[in-house]
Design a protein around this motif. Structure first.
Motif, PDB file in Angstrom:
ATOM      1  N   VAL A  40       0.839  -1.202   0.000  1.00 38.76           N
ATOM      2  CA  VAL A  40       0.000   0.000   0.000  1.00 38.76           C
ATOM      3  C   VAL A  40       0.876   1.255   0.000  1.00 38.76           C
ATOM      4  CG1 VAL A  40      -1.701   1.337   1.334  1.00 38.76           C
ATOM      5  CG2 VAL A  40      -2.040  -1.111   0.962  1.00 38.76           C
ATOM      6  N   GLU A  41       1.954   1.242   0.749  1.00 37.27           N
ATOM      7  CA  GLU A  41       2.858   2.402   0.740  1.00 37.27           C
ATOM      8  C   GLU A  41       3.472   2.602  -0.643  1.00 37.27           C
ATOM      9  OE1 GLU A  41       3.277   4.779   3.117  1.00 37.27           O
ATOM     10  OE2 GLU A  41       1.668   3.714   4.127  1.00 37.27           O
ATOM     11  N   LEU A  42       3.851   1.520  -1.313  1.00 39.56           N
ATOM     12  CA  LEU A  42       4.375   1.622  -2.675  1.00 39.56           C
ATOM     13  C   LEU A  42       3.314   2.168  -3.621  1.00 39.56           C
ATOM     14  CD1 LEU A  42       6.336  -1.744  -2.849  1.00 39.56           C
ATOM     15  CD2 LEU A  42       7.348   0.552  -2.786  1.00 39.56           C
ATOM     16  N   ALA A  43       2.056   1.748  -3.432  1.00 35.86           N
ATOM     17  CA  ALA A  43       0.954   2.225  -4.271  1.00 35.86           C
ATOM     18  C   ALA A  43       0.654   3.702  -3.998  1.00 35.86           C
ATOM     19  CB  ALA A  43      -0.289   1.377  -4.036  1.00 35.86           C
ATOM     20  N   LYS A  44       0.793   4.124  -2.758  1.00 35.36           N
ATOM     21  CA  LYS A  44       0.572   5.526  -2.411  1.00 35.36           C
ATOM     22  C   LYS A  44       1.668   6.413  -2.995  1.00 35.36           C
ATOM     23  CE  LYS A  44      -0.182   6.095   2.043  1.00 35.36           C
ATOM     24  NZ  LYS A  44      -0.250   5.839   3.503  1.00 35.36           N
TER      25      LYS A  44
END
Length: 149
Positions: A44-48
């Motif tokens: 999720v952090e990579l997607a954000k």
């Protein structure tokens, strides 16, 4: 989540970035990541941060609606019907947030009759459990095939 867990996950996010950069240097233009339970925080952090072009999170650990609001790439969220960490009500909130953001493609599914961890922790002797895990894998592969062109 305790401070040590957060530091480990932050480290995972930072350590993923040079791997992604190396893949891009090798000519990969579309990179996806899947995260199960706690590793979904890294995904999720990579997607954000728009580091990846597609994401899948499965029986996610503790992510928030605010996290989902910040996702910048297509994301699939696969949850379990029986899950105290990310109950179906929370998964449905994620879907509502994603549906309100027309700029982010999404696929949200709650697998009936399964518990948190169903796609990686199941008895090979249980035909229904095997079928659910296989269905998850098909959904994950289909998502990446659709969004990583």
């Amino acid at each position: 989540m305790n401070a040590n867990m957060y530091l480990l996950l932050e480290k995972g996010f930072e350590e993923a970035k040079p791997v992604i950069a190396a893949l891009k240097e090798k000519g990969m233009s579309a990179i996806g990541a899947a995260g199960y339970c706690w590793s979904r925080i890294v995904v999720v952090e990579l997607a954000k941060a728009h580091e990846i072009q597609a994401a899948v999170v499965l029986h996610p650990g503790p992510i928030t609606v605010d996290d989902i609001k910040e996702v910048k790439c297509p994301i699939s969220i696969l949850g379990a019907e029986i899950d105290h960490v990310s109950p179906p009500e929370l998964i449905k909130q994620f879907e509502q947030v994603l549906s309100a953001n027309s700029g982010v493609a999404h696929f949200v599914k709650i697998f009936p009759g399964v518990a948190h961890g169903w796609s990686v922790r199941y008895s090979h002797d249980d035909a229904a459990a095997v079928a659910s895990a296989e269905e998850e894998m098909v959904d994950t592969i289909d998502w990446f095939n659709k969004n990583l062109k």
